[in-house]
Design a protein around this motif. Sequence first.
Motif, mmCIF file in Angstrom:
data_model
loop_
_atom_site.group_PDB
_atom_site.id
_atom_site.type_symbol
_atom_site.label_atom_id
_atom_site.label_comp_id
_atom_site.label_asym_id
_atom_site.label_seq_id
_atom_site.Cartn_x
_atom_site.Cartn_y
_atom_site.Cartn_z
ATOM 1 N N ILE A 19 31.605 33.566 38.570
ATOM 2 C CA ILE A 19 31.566 34.853 39.289
ATOM 3 C C ILE A 19 32.588 35.816 38.688
ATOM 4 O O ILE A 19 32.287 36.983 38.411
ATOM 5 C CB ILE A 19 31.854 34.633 40.798
ATOM 6 C CG1 ILE A 19 30.736 33.808 41.452
ATOM 7 C CG2 ILE A 19 32.050 35.969 41.511
ATOM 8 C CD1 ILE A 19 29.375 34.478 41.461
ATOM 9 N N ARG A 20 33.791 35.314 38.458
ATOM 10 C CA ARG A 20 34.860 36.195 37.975
ATOM 11 C C ARG A 20 34.577 36.650 36.540
ATOM 12 O O ARG A 20 34.834 37.796 36.166
ATOM 13 C CB ARG A 20 36.212 35.489 38.087
ATOM 14 C CG ARG A 20 36.579 35.186 39.547
ATOM 15 C CD ARG A 20 37.917 34.488 39.700
ATOM 16 N NE ARG A 20 39.023 35.369 39.372
ATOM 17 C CZ ARG A 20 39.942 35.110 38.456
ATOM 18 N NH1 ARG A 20 39.890 33.978 37.765
ATOM 19 N NH2 ARG A 20 40.909 35.966 38.222
ATOM 20 N N MET A 21 34.037 35.746 35.723
ATOM 21 C CA MET A 21 33.735 36.098 34.319
ATOM 22 C C MET A 21 32.632 37.146 34.230
ATOM 23 O O MET A 21 32.750 38.133 33.510
ATOM 24 C CB MET A 21 33.297 34.842 33.545
ATOM 25 C CG MET A 21 34.431 33.860 33.272
ATOM 26 S SD MET A 21 33.804 32.198 32.886
ATOM 27 C CE MET A 21 33.141 32.450 31.246
ATOM 28 N N SER A 24 33.861 40.469 35.649
ATOM 29 C CA SER A 24 34.805 41.137 34.762
ATOM 30 C C SER A 24 34.108 41.726 33.532
ATOM 31 O O SER A 24 34.443 42.814 33.071
ATOM 32 C CB SER A 24 35.889 40.124 34.354
ATOM 33 O OG SER A 24 36.626 40.606 33.283
ATOM 34 N N ALA A 25 33.105 41.006 33.026
ATOM 35 C CA ALA A 25 32.376 41.497 31.858
ATOM 36 C C ALA A 25 31.339 42.550 32.252
ATOM 37 O O ALA A 25 30.818 43.261 31.393
ATOM 38 C CB ALA A 25 31.681 40.341 31.152
ATOM 39 N N ALA A 26 31.062 42.607 33.563
ATOM 40 C CA ALA A 26 29.979 43.462 34.063
ATOM 41 C C ALA A 26 28.670 43.149 33.344
ATOM 42 O O ALA A 26 27.840 44.027 33.110
ATOM 43 C CB ALA A 26 30.332 44.944 33.964
ATOM 44 N N LYS A 89 42.781 30.760 30.400
ATOM 45 C CA LYS A 89 42.936 32.224 30.446
ATOM 46 C C LYS A 89 41.971 32.923 29.485
ATOM 47 O O LYS A 89 41.637 34.092 29.679
ATOM 48 C CB LYS A 89 44.387 32.624 30.160
ATOM 49 C CG LYS A 89 44.834 32.363 28.746
ATOM 50 C CD LYS A 89 46.270 32.853 28.530
ATOM 51 C CE LYS A 89 46.662 32.596 27.077
ATOM 52 N NZ LYS A 89 48.069 32.582 26.834
ATOM 53 N N GLU A 90 41.492 32.186 28.477
ATOM 54 C CA GLU A 90 40.541 32.787 27.530
ATOM 55 C C GLU A 90 39.203 33.113 28.203
ATOM 56 O O GLU A 90 38.423 33.930 27.694
ATOM 57 C CB GLU A 90 40.339 31.849 26.317
ATOM 58 C CG GLU A 90 39.782 32.580 25.101
ATOM 59 C CD GLU A 90 39.762 31.741 23.817
ATOM 60 O OE1 GLU A 90 40.457 30.711 23.745
ATOM 61 O OE2 GLU A 90 39.034 32.145 22.895
ATOM 62 N N LEU A 91 38.950 32.479 29.354
ATOM 63 C CA LEU A 91 37.702 32.776 30.072
ATOM 64 C C LEU A 91 37.617 34.262 30.428
ATOM 65 O O LEU A 91 36.528 34.826 30.535
ATOM 66 C CB LEU A 91 37.593 31.919 31.341
ATOM 67 C CG LEU A 91 37.451 30.403 31.107
ATOM 68 C CD1 LEU A 91 37.508 29.644 32.441
ATOM 69 C CD2 LEU A 91 36.150 30.073 30.371
ATOM 70 N N GLY A 92 38.770 34.886 30.563
ATOM 71 C CA GLY A 92 38.817 36.314 30.906
ATOM 72 C C GLY A 92 38.306 37.213 29.787
ATOM 73 O O GLY A 92 38.084 38.410 29.995
ATOM 74 N N GLY A 259 20.003 37.512 35.426
ATOM 75 C CA GLY A 259 20.830 38.163 34.400
ATOM 76 C C GLY A 259 21.549 39.399 34.892
ATOM 77 O O GLY A 259 21.751 40.340 34.132
ATOM 78 N N VAL A 260 21.928 39.386 36.173
ATOM 79 C CA VAL A 260 22.642 40.541 36.739
ATOM 80 C C VAL A 260 24.006 40.080 37.224
ATOM 81 O O VAL A 260 24.096 39.113 37.980
ATOM 82 C CB VAL A 260 21.836 41.145 37.916
ATOM 83 C CG1 VAL A 260 22.598 42.302 38.554
ATOM 84 C CG2 VAL A 260 20.462 41.600 37.434
ATOM 85 N N PRO A 261 25.076 40.732 36.805
ATOM 86 C CA PRO A 261 26.413 40.306 37.259
ATOM 87 C C PRO A 261 26.710 40.859 38.644
ATOM 88 O O PRO A 261 26.168 41.892 39.025
ATOM 89 C CB PRO A 261 27.334 40.956 36.222
ATOM 90 C CG PRO A 261 26.627 42.226 35.841
ATOM 91 C CD PRO A 261 25.150 41.912 35.912
ATOM 92 N N PRO A 262 27.559 40.174 39.376
ATOM 93 C CA PRO A 262 27.961 40.724 40.677
ATOM 94 C C PRO A 262 28.921 41.900 40.479
ATOM 95 O O PRO A 262 29.803 41.852 39.614
ATOM 96 C CB PRO A 262 28.671 39.544 41.345
ATOM 97 C CG PRO A 262 29.144 38.684 40.222
ATOM 98 C CD PRO A 262 28.191 38.875 39.081
#
Lengths: 281, 326
Positions: A19-21, A24-26, A89-92, A259-262
């Motif tokens: 969810i966070r990735m 963050s990437a939108a 942290k690289e996941l960010g 394929g839609v980000p939150p």
Amino acid sequence: MPSVSALQKLSSQVRRDIIRMTNSAASGHPGGALGTADFLVTLYFEFMKPDPKGFTTDGIGEDLFFLSNGHLSAVWYSVLARYGYFEIKELGTFRKLSSRLQGHPSIHEGLPGIRIASGSLGQGLSVACGAALAKRLNKDNHLVYCLVGDGELDEGQNWEALMFAPDRKIDNLVAIVDYNGQQIDGPVKNVLDLGNLKAKLESFGWRVLEMYGNDIQDIIKMLRIAISELHKGKPVIIMMTTHMGFGVDFMLDNHEWHGVPPNDEQAKQALSQLPETIGDY
Amino acid sequence: MHQYINTGSKDTRSGFGEALLELGKQNPDIVALCADLTGSMKMDAFAKAFPDRFFQTGIAEANMMGVAAGLTIGGKIPFTGTFANFSTGRVYDQIRQSIAYSNKNVKICASHAGITLGEDGATHQILEDIGLMKMLPNMTVINPCDFNQTKAATLSAASYKGPVYLCFGRPKVPNFTPADEAFEIGKALILNKGMDVTIFATGHLVWHALEAGKILEDQGFTADIINIHTIKPLNNSAVINSLKKTGCAVTAEEHMMNGGMGDSIAQLLVREYPVPMEMVAINDTFGESGKPEELMKKFGLDAEHIVLAALQSMARKEQFAAKYAH
């Protein structure tokens, strides 16, 4: 050996990462990634147990995993990081400029844990067959796993590989179909009906198993059975029922989350349903 | 004019087959895959000698490329075999993602390239394969000119680490390069030295370029004749050094003008050393059925057309010189 509850905690954390990735990437594909988190966590932490620090592309002397439906990259990256292939942290950096965590898996940027690019669909099972044949030639008794999507089975190359593996008696290979019934344009049934998939796979010469991929106990049980069925002259394929978007109520079983980000609000709502267990990146 | 002797016409694909068998004996990591064309590809000797290392995939080229990519994971060196059409256009995305982008050590070996495939006609005569392959980052592209060179190129591809596209042909053609000539990927071979024009040739057109050189000599011109067996990476310095001497170029190949060897040389010249250049190649049309030699003539891929192109290129050089002098 991690307990089931430890694996469940990891899965929850991996879902938070997804969810966070993607937020963050939108961009990215949260639906299938959330649906397969339990499976991928269990596969790496309970079964494959590779050596993350001694990673080599050749992977001689260890089990290999191939993600054919590469758009599930977020779940794979999270599991690889949580397993110790690289720092969490690289996941960010997921899907951002100059990242090793490309939108779809790639080896171009040298991310450990990945052995081939995927994402253009239908290619992974062929690759897994080749890697399994190399293991046979190398007299390496380790196994090859490959995850493919059910929608991905529209691609004809899969059926070439599905014919090839039994013919070649590739019996060190476990293919797993993420049988969530959803693809971009809607339910698989409506887009291109797979029909009686089990009968098709059996008629091609595979040992076909079924499991529920959102229950870690069932995953453990069925993967054990799958492994016990190997080295008997047939490849094994598991039809793994999962729910797209599992763990987040408003994403559950909804192909629109393929394929839609939150957005920020949706991410907040989703994270409130997914306990932080071993710490966010 | 340096004399090259045809020691007996042979098909280039047989050079590939012989080398593959040799490689199989030398290196246990060499494996081969074929999509139901083992005989045509001359892979039967390897298949017979090393049944455990030969994979018949059936008429399923996409799977073959994927399996080959997978075999590299585990240290194998796979050689895939099918016709050029099915080795490239049919499986472009598989090559692009699983081999080129993933930088896998797969040798894509393609026979029946070009118009000389002959009677089967345009459906099978791919004239775009070199263009398709050279556009892929990481890909090396080789088009040898005769049996001996195809054999040497195949051996050389095995010791090079990375994806290689190696294309060769169906018909028997003059075998004239020395059997012991070293093959260095990316190093052009100067077959003849001259002053008036440079002919760059690849594949089956190299022999025709040598024939053209003799005709030009009879007319009082001498030509540098350079065998560009490796189209990518192109031997830039060999190209430019020759043109600094001769001042005009002809390229000759059995491929579409768009995307071929001539296209690579033109790009280099425009950027670094613009001189008149003419191209002997197929110009934006599909092939057709016929005997290889009939087709080569009809599509203008022969010594006669190379000579005409050379005369044209030299004339343009003179025109430029005259204009410049004023």
